[in-house]
Write a protein that holds these residues in place. Structure first.
Motif, PDB file in Angstrom:
ATOM      1  N   MET A   1       0.849  -1.178   0.000  1.00 31.48           N
ATOM      2  CA  MET A   1       0.000   0.000   0.000  1.00 31.48           C
ATOM      3  C   MET A   1       0.892   1.238   0.000  1.00 31.48           C
ATOM      4  O   MET A   1       1.958   1.248   0.597  1.00 31.48           O
ATOM      5  N   ASN A   2       0.423   2.250  -0.629  1.00 36.84           N
ATOM      6  CA  ASN A   2       1.100   3.528  -0.714  1.00 36.84           C
ATOM      7  C   ASN A   2       1.353   4.111   0.681  1.00 36.84           C
ATOM      8  O   ASN A   2       0.520   3.990   1.579  1.00 36.84           O
ATOM      9  N   ARG A   3       2.504   4.754   0.869  1.00 37.26           N
ATOM     10  CA  ARG A   3       2.876   5.303   2.182  1.00 37.26           C
ATOM     11  C   ARG A   3       1.868   6.355   2.663  1.00 37.26           C
ATOM     12  O   ARG A   3       1.482   6.355   3.834  1.00 37.26           O
ATOM     13  N   THR A   4       1.450   7.243   1.783  1.00 36.16           N
ATOM     14  CA  THR A   4       0.498   8.290   2.177  1.00 36.16           C
ATOM     15  C   THR A   4      -0.823   7.683   2.600  1.00 36.16           C
ATOM     16  O   THR A   4      -1.415   8.090   3.602  1.00 36.16           O
ATOM     17  N   ARG A   5      -1.300   6.677   1.870  1.00 39.74           N
ATOM     18  CA  ARG A   5      -2.567   6.040   2.243  1.00 39.74           C
ATOM     19  C   ARG A   5      -2.441   5.328   3.591  1.00 39.74           C
ATOM     20  O   ARG A   5      -3.371   5.348   4.392  1.00 39.74           O
ATOM     21  N   THR A   6      -1.294   4.741   3.845  1.00 41.33           N
ATOM     22  CA  THR A   6      -1.060   4.110   5.148  1.00 41.33           C
ATOM     23  C   THR A   6      -1.095   5.159   6.256  1.00 41.33           C
ATOM     24  O   THR A   6      -1.701   4.941   7.307  1.00 41.33           O
ATOM     25  N   GLN A   7      -0.472   6.300   6.018  1.00 44.63           N
ATOM     26  CA  GLN A   7      -0.480   7.377   7.012  1.00 44.63           C
ATOM     27  C   GLN A   7      -1.899   7.899   7.247  1.00 44.63           C
ATOM     28  O   GLN A   7      -2.271   8.198   8.376  1.00 44.63           O
ATOM     29  N   ILE A   8      -2.666   8.013   6.185  1.00 46.51           N
ATOM     30  CA  ILE A   8      -4.058   8.466   6.316  1.00 46.51           C
ATOM     31  C   ILE A   8      -4.844   7.486   7.185  1.00 46.51           C
ATOM     32  O   ILE A   8      -5.550   7.900   8.118  1.00 46.51           O
ATOM     33  N   LEU A   9      -4.735   6.198   6.897  1.00 43.86           N
ATOM     34  CA  LEU A   9      -5.456   5.196   7.687  1.00 43.86           C
ATOM     35  C   LEU A   9      -5.035   5.238   9.152  1.00 43.86           C
ATOM     36  O   LEU A   9      -5.877   5.195  10.053  1.00 43.86           O
ATOM     37  N   ARG A  10      -3.736   5.318   9.405  1.00 44.90           N
ATOM     38  CA  ARG A  10      -3.255   5.392  10.792  1.00 44.90           C
ATOM     39  C   ARG A  10      -3.844   6.602  11.512  1.00 44.90           C
ATOM     40  O   ARG A  10      -4.289   6.503  12.647  1.00 44.90           O
ATOM     41  N   PHE A  11      -3.814   7.751  10.843  1.00 43.95           N
ATOM     42  CA  PHE A  11      -4.340   8.967  11.459  1.00 43.95           C
ATOM     43  C   PHE A  11      -5.833   8.825  11.757  1.00 43.95           C
ATOM     44  O   PHE A  11      -6.289   9.164  12.853  1.00 43.95           O
ATOM     45  N   LEU A  12      -6.585   8.319  10.799  1.00 46.84           N
ATOM     46  CA  LEU A  12      -8.031   8.177  10.993  1.00 46.84           C
ATOM     47  C   LEU A  12      -8.360   7.171  12.096  1.00 46.84           C
ATOM     48  O   LEU A  12      -9.302   7.380  12.865  1.00 46.84           O
ATOM     49  N   ILE A  13      -7.602   6.090  12.180  1.00 48.27           N
ATOM     50  CA  ILE A  13      -7.854   5.094  13.225  1.00 48.27           C
ATOM     51  C   ILE A  13      -7.551   5.680  14.597  1.00 48.27           C
ATOM     52  O   ILE A  13      -8.293   5.481  15.548  1.00 48.27           O
ATOM     53  N   ARG A  14      -6.473   6.433  14.697  1.00 49.01           N
ATOM     54  CA  ARG A  14      -6.085   7.028  15.989  1.00 49.01           C
ATOM     55  C   ARG A  14      -6.951   8.215  16.391  1.00 49.01           C
ATOM     56  O   ARG A  14      -7.275   8.385  17.565  1.00 49.01           O
ATOM     57  N   SER A  15      -7.311   9.055  15.416  1.00 50.48           N
ATOM     58  CA  SER A  15      -7.952  10.329  15.734  1.00 50.48           C
ATOM     59  C   SER A  15      -9.444  10.386  15.462  1.00 50.48           C
ATOM     60  O   SER A  15     -10.108  11.319  15.901  1.00 50.48           O
ATOM     61  N   GLY A  16      -9.959   9.439  14.703  1.00 46.46           N
ATOM     62  CA  GLY A  16     -11.376   9.462  14.374  1.00 46.46           C
ATOM     63  C   GLY A  16     -11.652  10.296  13.137  1.00 46.46           C
ATOM     64  O   GLY A  16     -10.734  10.739  12.446  1.00 46.46           O
ATOM     65  N   PRO A  17     -12.935  10.505  12.841  1.00 44.70           N
ATOM     66  CA  PRO A  17     -13.326  11.211  11.617  1.00 44.70           C
ATOM     67  C   PRO A  17     -12.696  12.603  11.539  1.00 44.70           C
ATOM     68  O   PRO A  17     -12.614  13.312  12.539  1.00 44.70           O
ATOM     69  N   LEU A  27      -0.266  15.681   7.586  1.00 40.99           N
ATOM     70  CA  LEU A  27       0.663  14.894   6.765  1.00 40.99           C
ATOM     71  C   LEU A  27       1.548  15.761   5.871  1.00 40.99           C
ATOM     72  O   LEU A  27       2.345  15.240   5.098  1.00 40.99           O
ATOM     73  N   ARG A  28       1.370  17.069   6.001  1.00 38.46           N
ATOM     74  CA  ARG A  28       2.186  18.038   5.258  1.00 38.46           C
ATOM     75  C   ARG A  28       2.165  17.791   3.751  1.00 38.46           C
ATOM     76  O   ARG A  28       3.201  17.618   3.112  1.00 38.46           O
ATOM     77  N   THR A  29       0.972  17.744   3.225  1.00 34.16           N
ATOM     78  CA  THR A  29       0.783  17.594   1.784  1.00 34.16           C
ATOM     79  C   THR A  29      -0.435  18.406   1.369  1.00 34.16           C
ATOM     80  O   THR A  29      -1.102  18.996   2.217  1.00 34.16           O
ATOM     81  N   SER A  30      -0.750  18.424   0.104  1.00 33.84           N
ATOM     82  CA  SER A  30      -1.879  19.234  -0.361  1.00 33.84           C
ATOM     83  C   SER A  30      -3.209  18.537  -0.107  1.00 33.84           C
ATOM     84  O   SER A  30      -3.295  17.310  -0.046  1.00 33.84           O
ATOM     85  N   THR A  31      -4.229  19.345   0.005  1.00 38.21           N
ATOM     86  CA  THR A  31      -5.586  18.809   0.193  1.00 38.21           C
ATOM     87  C   THR A  31      -5.998  17.996  -1.034  1.00 38.21           C
ATOM     88  O   THR A  31      -6.663  16.961  -0.894  1.00 38.21           O
ATOM     89  N   ALA A  32      -5.603  18.428  -2.217  1.00 35.09           N
ATOM     90  CA  ALA A  32      -5.943  17.690  -3.443  1.00 35.09           C
ATOM     91  C   ALA A  32      -5.342  16.286  -3.416  1.00 35.09           C
ATOM     92  O   ALA A  32      -6.000  15.306  -3.798  1.00 35.09           O
ATOM     93  N   THR A  33      -4.099  16.179  -2.943  1.00 34.35           N
ATOM     94  CA  THR A  33      -3.446  14.872  -2.835  1.00 34.35           C
ATOM     95  C   THR A  33      -4.194  13.989  -1.848  1.00 34.35           C
ATOM     96  O   THR A  33      -4.449  12.809  -2.119  1.00 34.35           O
ATOM     97  N   ILE A  34      -4.564  14.556  -0.708  1.00 25.59           N
ATOM     98  CA  ILE A  34      -5.304  13.797   0.306  1.00 25.59           C
ATOM     99  C   ILE A  34      -6.638  13.330  -0.252  1.00 25.59           C
ATOM    100  O   ILE A  34      -7.028  12.170  -0.076  1.00 25.59           O
ATOM    101  N   ARG A  35      -7.358  14.210  -0.932  1.00 22.15           N
ATOM    102  CA  ARG A  35      -8.657  13.832  -1.507  1.00 22.15           C
ATOM    103  C   ARG A  35      -8.508  12.680  -2.501  1.00 22.15           C
ATOM    104  O   ARG A  35      -9.321  11.765  -2.526  1.00 22.15           O
ATOM    105  N   ARG A  36      -7.459  12.730  -3.320  1.00 24.40           N
ATOM    106  CA  ARG A  36      -7.220  11.654  -4.292  1.00 24.40           C
ATOM    107  C   ARG A  36      -7.002  10.323  -3.574  1.00 24.40           C
ATOM    108  O   ARG A  36      -7.588   9.298  -3.937  1.00 24.40           O
TER     109      ARG A  36
END
Length: 88
Positions: A1-17, A27-36
């Motif tokens: 799995m992509n590193r950014t997607r892994t970081q997103i999942l970790r953050f969501l699991i730890r912090s909630g919605p 994650l110090r990246t653009s909102t467009a990248t996160i949305r993708r």
């Protein structure tokens, strides 16, 4: 799995919605990248969109897929035939 997607999942699991804007900041990246990445994770069923702007991880599905992955990995690993190491 992509590193950014892994970081997103970790953050969501730890912090909630949370929103893509908060994720982008954390994650110090653009909102467009996160949305993708969120769209990819949503199509895989690993996150869900609450109200068009807040996403959460589907922790039970993430856990299930990790268990399946671990099972596949352990089946593919050949048994070790090397003799035990001497600790003298």
């Amino acid at each position: 799995m992509n590193r950014t997607r892994t970081q997103i999942l970790r953050f969501l699991i730890r912090s909630g919605p949370t929103t893509p804007t908060v994720l982008a900041s954390e994650l110090r990246t653009s909102t467009a990248t996160i949305r993708r990445h969120l769209l990819i994770l949503e199509s895989a069923g690993l996150v869900q969109d609450f109200d068009g702007d807040r996403f959460s991880a589907r922790a039970s599905l993430v856990e299930s897929q990790l268990i399946d992955l671990a099972a596949q990995y352990s089946l593919q690993m050949p048994p070790t035939t090397a003799p035990p190491l001497a600790l003298d």
